[in-house]
Design an enzyme around this catalytic site. Sequence first.
Site, PDB file in Angstrom:
ATOM      1  N   THR A 425      28.972  57.698  41.021  1.00 39.50           N
ATOM      2  CA  THR A 425      30.078  58.173  40.182  1.00 39.50           C
ATOM      3  C   THR A 425      30.764  57.023  39.441  1.00 39.50           C
ATOM      4  O   THR A 425      30.501  55.858  39.701  1.00 39.50           O
ATOM      5  CB  THR A 425      31.114  58.908  41.050  1.00 39.50           C
ATOM      6  OG1 THR A 425      31.367  58.116  42.207  1.00 39.50           O
ATOM      7  CG2 THR A 425      30.614  60.255  41.481  1.00 39.50           C
ATOM      8  N   ASP A 426      31.675  57.402  38.526  1.00 44.77           N
ATOM      9  CA  ASP A 426      32.382  56.401  37.727  1.00 44.77           C
ATOM     10  C   ASP A 426      33.721  56.027  38.348  1.00 44.77           C
ATOM     11  O   ASP A 426      34.626  55.578  37.652  1.00 44.77           O
ATOM     12  CB  ASP A 426      32.641  56.942  36.323  1.00 44.77           C
ATOM     13  CG  ASP A 426      31.395  57.461  35.670  1.00 44.77           C
ATOM     14  OD1 ASP A 426      30.420  56.710  35.608  1.00 44.77           O
ATOM     15  OD2 ASP A 426      31.385  58.623  35.242  1.00 44.77           O
ATOM     16  N   SER A 451      39.155  54.103  38.681  1.00 46.27           N
ATOM     17  CA  SER A 451      38.510  54.933  37.664  1.00 46.27           C
ATOM     18  C   SER A 451      37.935  53.977  36.632  1.00 46.27           C
ATOM     19  O   SER A 451      38.666  53.238  35.999  1.00 46.27           O
ATOM     20  CB  SER A 451      39.523  55.865  37.018  1.00 46.27           C
ATOM     21  OG  SER A 451      38.956  56.449  35.886  1.00 46.27           O
ATOM     22  N   ARG A 452      36.607  53.985  36.499  1.00 41.92           N
ATOM     23  CA  ARG A 452      35.988  52.918  35.714  1.00 41.92           C
ATOM     24  C   ARG A 452      35.964  53.173  34.226  1.00 41.92           C
ATOM     25  O   ARG A 452      35.960  52.259  33.451  1.00 41.92           O
ATOM     26  CB  ARG A 452      34.566  52.655  36.207  1.00 41.92           C
ATOM     27  CG  ARG A 452      34.594  52.098  37.605  1.00 41.92           C
ATOM     28  CD  ARG A 452      33.286  51.542  38.056  1.00 41.92           C
ATOM     29  NE  ARG A 452      33.399  51.294  39.474  1.00 41.92           N
ATOM     30  CZ  ARG A 452      33.001  52.135  40.409  1.00 41.92           C
ATOM     31  NH1 ARG A 452      32.416  53.257  40.066  1.00 41.92           N
ATOM     32  NH2 ARG A 452      33.178  51.864  41.679  1.00 41.92           N
ATOM     33  N   VAL A 453      35.889  54.424  33.798  1.00 39.13           N
ATOM     34  CA  VAL A 453      35.788  54.641  32.353  1.00 39.13           C
ATOM     35  C   VAL A 453      36.976  55.379  31.767  1.00 39.13           C
ATOM     36  O   VAL A 453      37.155  55.398  30.559  1.00 39.13           O
ATOM     37  CB  VAL A 453      34.495  55.425  31.997  1.00 39.13           C
ATOM     38  CG1 VAL A 453      33.283  54.590  32.248  1.00 39.13           C
ATOM     39  CG2 VAL A 453      34.431  56.724  32.741  1.00 39.13           C
TER      40      VAL A 453
END
Length: 599
Positions: A425-426, A451-453
């Site tokens: 997951t991102d 939360s990466r994006v």
Amino acid sequence: MKTSKSLHTATLRYASTPPTSDQIKSISQILQKRFNNPDISLEIKQDPNVSGGFVINYDNYEYDWSDKGREDQLESGLIVSHDHFLRRHNDEDNIISILKGRIEEFELYAEAREIGTVLEIGDGIATIKDVGAVNYGEILLFDDGTRGMVQDIQRNSVGCILFGDQRGIRAGSRVVRMNREAGISVGEDYLGRVVDALGAPLDGGPNIRPVDYYPIEQPAPGIAERQSVHQPLETGILSIDTMFPIGRGQRELIIGDRQTGKTSIALDTIINQADKDVMCIYVAIGQKASTVAKLVNTLKQHDAMRYTTVVAAMASDPAPLQYIAPYAGTAMAEYYMHRGQHALIIYDDLSKHAVAYRSLSLLLGRPPGREAYPGDIFYLHSRLLERSAKLSDELGGGSITALPIVETQAGDVSAYIPTNVISITDGQIFLEADLFFEGMRPAVNVGLSVSRVGSSAQTEAIRKSSGSIRIDLAQYREMAVFTQFSSDLDDMTKKQLAHGQVLMELLKQRLGRPMPMTDQVITLIVANGGLLDSIPKDQVKLIQRRMLNWFHHRQEKICLELRQEKYLPDRLRQEILECAREYLKSPDAADEKLENEPY
Ligand code: ATP
Ligand code: MG
């Protein structure tokens, strides 16, 4: 091994009238031509089970010329033309003439069907031989009407998981190859409904009219077909929208021990999608039917079912249904994405999905790996989650946002399934049991969540107003533990502690009370400005609620600008701070009638 006799003999079964010698001759010719074997001869048998006409078997093929067989073929032919027509034209009026044409055209022909035999049956798995060159994921039909899906292909047999009751199937039962991969009907008619993993209604409502049929397994969109995530998917939960924002097309894991509010976050996110043009699909895997019923009730109470479909494979359902439920839900979401719409899908939860797949794999005789899961469990989940994407503008710009849920044991994120899904997951929202019991709800652990994006999808106003809240909170948590037992603290530390406490209070949010963007921005600006730091802890929520109420009534211009522009110029920030100072001078005096529900 087949004997040479069976290689050259076809069997013809009839009910009462035997075929004439002319018929026998022409049938033999047809068979000899079809199978390119001049030696085929016909063996004629009477069989009371055949309903009029006759049935011919050769090798593992069957030609059904019986009345019943022809009826079935006509029916499935009509269904196919109906579906085809609706898919192209979406016009119910002309369909009658098309179907009439189809009936007139219908000749007395029979298609060859490949027939296999059940070798072994048990635990929802059937081993079948002689069913032809079936593919992985193909549907097989058993004589009692039960369907199954091919999951294992061996040299001389195939393993098939059953989607229904196995009691009508025995060793020796016949199996028909359907020449079709497993799929599910899709369409808007599914909104507002509770269905099982095969798309059949569970809510006792009317039949569902599908628009299309999608395979449950589809390749994920490739890189060229995607674009980066840039539109926000607002959860309405202050702590998530500010610190771990989610964008449309993102995959954000919700992870935590049991009873830490995982499902609640997913439900609140669905509730917040009212009027945001996001179609929601909630996939329940291995949960109790009563839990699902309660959840559907909550969604109904918030009028959220009109844009939601619940796909439920309960704990009491066979493992194959639990295994395919998330794929079926994703196929439903893909329908919206391919039409340029936005979908949100929740898998609650993938730990139970992994367990269902583990039991299937062990029963199919695959070797167990770590924690007895089969080796391809990682591939299973990545194949699923890769299908969530933000499509490029040329492809309509639709999206699927996925919120998979994973349950941990005693907060152990390094177990097999959690590490797998974390790496697919991102980002993840980590819910901590200790925080939950302290009363911090939602119990988001700021240090372990990420939360990466999503930050590129965050609204400008929220990004600017959230400031250093994440760092402040992390520092506060550390300091709170450190200073727990010390009595004389310096002023600086006291200030930091007070500020952290206020932030923690503000991030608490009740169930089913999504916070709109305007309220989030005002709360954040005021909190980050330190204006609330002197308020006693137990008053913070009350003052927040009154202040927001006051803003809505007395400062409509500010709220309107925020809502429309979604932008935060410095001027507006100063204005909000000024107003808040003004209000906080006498918070009680300006008490409007509190029509706002508290958060
Ligand atoms: P399970 O492991 O059983 O699936 P879960 O992690 O999904 O549990 P929930 O069912 O969402 O947890 O929540 C557990 C309990 O906590 C519920 O009774 C719910 O009402 C309560 N709860 C969750 N979030 C909040 C909140 N923000 N405020 C108040 N109560 C909450
Ligand atoms: Mg739950």
